[in-house]
Scaffold this motif. Structure first.
Motif, PDB file in Angstrom:
ATOM      1  N   UNK A  29       3.347   5.744  -6.931  1.00  0.00           N
ATOM      2  CA  UNK A  29       2.498   5.517  -8.098  1.00  0.00           C
ATOM      3  C   UNK A  29       3.234   4.780  -9.215  1.00  0.00           C
ATOM      4  N   UNK A  30       4.445   5.241  -9.550  1.00  0.00           N
ATOM      5  CA  UNK A  30       5.161   4.663 -10.691  1.00  0.00           C
ATOM      6  C   UNK A  30       5.737   3.284 -10.377  1.00  0.00           C
ATOM      7  N   UNK A  31       5.910   2.971  -9.094  1.00  0.00           N
ATOM      8  CA  UNK A  31       6.443   1.648  -8.735  1.00  0.00           C
ATOM      9  C   UNK A  31       5.341   0.612  -8.583  1.00  0.00           C
ATOM     10  N   UNK A  39       0.841  -1.187   0.000  1.00  0.00           N
ATOM     11  CA  UNK A  39       0.000   0.000   0.000  1.00  0.00           C
ATOM     12  C   UNK A  39       0.884   1.247   0.000  1.00  0.00           C
ATOM     13  N   UNK A  40       0.285   2.387  -0.343  1.00  0.00           N
ATOM     14  CA  UNK A  40       1.061   3.641  -0.398  1.00  0.00           C
ATOM     15  C   UNK A  40       1.613   4.008   0.971  1.00  0.00           C
ATOM     16  N   UNK A  41       0.859   3.746   2.051  1.00  0.00           N
ATOM     17  CA  UNK A  41       1.333   4.073   3.395  1.00  0.00           C
ATOM     18  C   UNK A  41       2.567   3.259   3.770  1.00  0.00           C
ATOM     19  N   UNK A  42       2.524   1.957   3.498  1.00  0.00           N
ATOM     20  CA  UNK A  42       3.664   1.094   3.811  1.00  0.00           C
ATOM     21  C   UNK A  42       4.865   1.487   2.954  1.00  0.00           C
ATOM     22  N   UNK A  43       4.615   1.744   1.678  1.00  0.00           N
ATOM     23  CA  UNK A  43       5.684   2.145   0.767  1.00  0.00           C
ATOM     24  C   UNK A  43       6.341   3.440   1.237  1.00  0.00           C
ATOM     25  N   UNK A  44       5.520   4.431   1.589  1.00  0.00           N
ATOM     26  CA  UNK A  44       6.043   5.730   2.022  1.00  0.00           C
ATOM     27  C   UNK A  44       6.875   5.606   3.283  1.00  0.00           C
ATOM     28  N   UNK A  45       6.400   4.785   4.222  1.00  0.00           N
ATOM     29  CA  UNK A  45       7.132   4.599   5.477  1.00  0.00           C
ATOM     30  C   UNK A  45       8.526   4.032   5.235  1.00  0.00           C
ATOM     31  N   UNK A  46       8.617   3.028   4.361  1.00  0.00           N
ATOM     32  CA  UNK A  46       9.912   2.405   4.092  1.00  0.00           C
ATOM     33  C   UNK A  46      10.822   3.333   3.295  1.00  0.00           C
ATOM     34  N   UNK A  47      10.263   4.054   2.340  1.00  0.00           N
ATOM     35  CA  UNK A  47      11.068   4.986   1.538  1.00  0.00           C
ATOM     36  C   UNK A  47      11.612   6.109   2.408  1.00  0.00           C
ATOM     37  N   UNK A  48      10.794   6.623   3.333  1.00  0.00           N
ATOM     38  CA  UNK A  48      11.265   7.688   4.231  1.00  0.00           C
ATOM     39  C   UNK A  48      12.409   7.195   5.118  1.00  0.00           C
ATOM     40  N   UNK A  49      12.325   5.937   5.533  1.00  0.00           N
ATOM     41  CA  UNK A  49      13.424   5.363   6.330  1.00  0.00           C
ATOM     42  C   UNK A  49      14.724   5.348   5.523  1.00  0.00           C
ATOM     43  N   UNK A  50      14.654   4.927   4.271  1.00  0.00           N
ATOM     44  CA  UNK A  50      15.839   4.888   3.415  1.00  0.00           C
ATOM     45  C   UNK A  50      16.356   6.295   3.161  1.00  0.00           C
ATOM     46  N   UNK A  72      11.336  -2.029  -6.922  1.00  0.00           N
ATOM     47  CA  UNK A  72      11.378  -1.085  -8.034  1.00  0.00           C
ATOM     48  C   UNK A  72      11.495   0.349  -7.522  1.00  0.00           C
ATOM     49  N   UNK A  73      10.766   0.663  -6.447  1.00  0.00           N
ATOM     50  CA  UNK A  73      10.804   2.011  -5.890  1.00  0.00           C
ATOM     51  C   UNK A  73      12.206   2.365  -5.383  1.00  0.00           C
TER      52      UNK A  73
END
Length: 335
Positions: free
Chosen positions: A197-199, A168-179, A205-206
């Motif tokens: 969206x693009x991933x 989900x976008x929330x889970x994706x955002x949380x992990x990306x912010x950590x990185x 991929x993200x």
């Protein structure tokens, strides 16, 4: 720029899960896999990513035993019956001991991971079925595939099946912010939304897009930068082509098609984004959507078969115009 950006290590390797419990947003699969490894002797069939199964194996065995007890094969390369009769059979036949060493369970079996298993020939799959039956007490199999329909039924019926859902976008955002915090990157809310969206729910991929953008554009990354490295066609380009189709003017539509080809955008990607735009449009009837999507599918198949990109995109544009403008089937475009 943070020193870590100079490292040559791919971030998908650096931030991949080290244990099964670290896998994000797959709670049911993680729970069943963990329980299976501890309590059952079932053969596992997995429809997901190789890294998740590797993580599963690494937490199952002591690090120094991993190479001795886990065989990893890419079935798209090692796909013939001879590989099953030699490499896989020989590895599967070797018995191993059990016990707990340094907190690791070290169960009395080995694991064979077959990535891209749907690329294996039917003869190889039939041969593998017999190997699975014979050595089930000492070996477990992980089959990873993209198309479950390409696995023969006798093989699939011997496996437990797991499907991994997009994040989900929330889970994706949380992990990306950590990185981003770890790597010293700055992403605004628009860039985060664009990356999600693009991933399309694929975290690997993200992360790849994020690292590519960081190397090209530095620590401050915009939405435009992410679109540039991802290969996604800018929305205004897709909209221009779609507007040309809506206009009913063949010359205008042809001009937009030529612009897409001249800019070097992949037509397969354009078809994918056109599909999304058509499906989400509220002012197009279901019948019109069906006609357009049918033509998109036909063009995509022709592209896979090696057809000319310009002609296929022009065919899609002209048929989309015919559907949107309610032109009769016998209508012909003339310059």
């Amino acid at each position: 720029m943070a020193p870590l950006l100079q490292s040559s290590q791919p971030w998908v390797e650096k931030y991949r899960p080290k244990q099964v419990k670290d896998v994000a947003h797959q709670d049911e699969v993680v729970r069943v896999l963990t329980n299976t490894l501890e309590t059952t002797n079932s053969v596992l069939f997995s429809w997901g990513e190789h890294e998740r199964q590797r993580s599963n194996c690494k937490v199952t065995y002591k690090p120094e035993l991993y190479k001795l007890r886990v065989l990893e094969l890419n079935a798209s390369d090692d796909r013939g019956i001879n590989v099953v009769r030699t490499k896989i059979k020989n590895f599967a036949a070797i018995a191993v001991g059990s016990g707990h060493q340094g907190g690791y369970p070290c169960p009395p079996y080995k694991i064979i991971i077959l990535d891209e298993a749907d690329s294996m020939t039917e003869d190889a799959q039939n041969a593998l079925r017999r190997t699975m039956e014979t050595y089930s007490k000492v070996t477990r199999f992980f089959f990873i595939c993209n198309y479950i329909s390409r696995i023969i039924e006798p093989l699939a019926s011997r496996c437990a099946k797991f499907r991994f859902k997009p994040l989900s976008e929330d889970i994706m955002t949380s992990r990306i912010l950590h990185i981003c915090r770890e790597e010293g990157l700055n992403l605004d809310s628009e860039a985060l939304s664009t990356l999600s969206s693009i991933s399309q729910g694929d975290l690997r991929r993200a992360i790849t897009y994020l690292q590519g953008a960081a190397r090209l554009f530095g620590s401050s990354i915009s939405s435009k930068d992410l679109i540039c490295v991802s290969g996604v066609i800018p929305q205004e380009v897709v909209q221009a082509l779609f507007s040309g189709c809506r206009s009913g003017n063949f010359d205008l539509a042809d001009k937009e098609v030529k612009n897409v080809i001249a800019e070097g955008y992949p037509v397969s990607q354009m078809l994918s984004q056109l599909f999304d735009m058509v499906v989400e449009a509220d002012d197009i009837s279901d019948e019109q959507k069906a006609r357009i999507c049918k033509k998109l599918g036909e063009a995509d198949k022709r592209l896979v078969d090696g057809a000319d990109e310009y002609l296929q995109l022009l065919d899609v544009a002209s048929n989309t115009m015919r559907s949107l403008c309610n032109m009769p089937e016998e209508f012909s475009f003339e310059n």
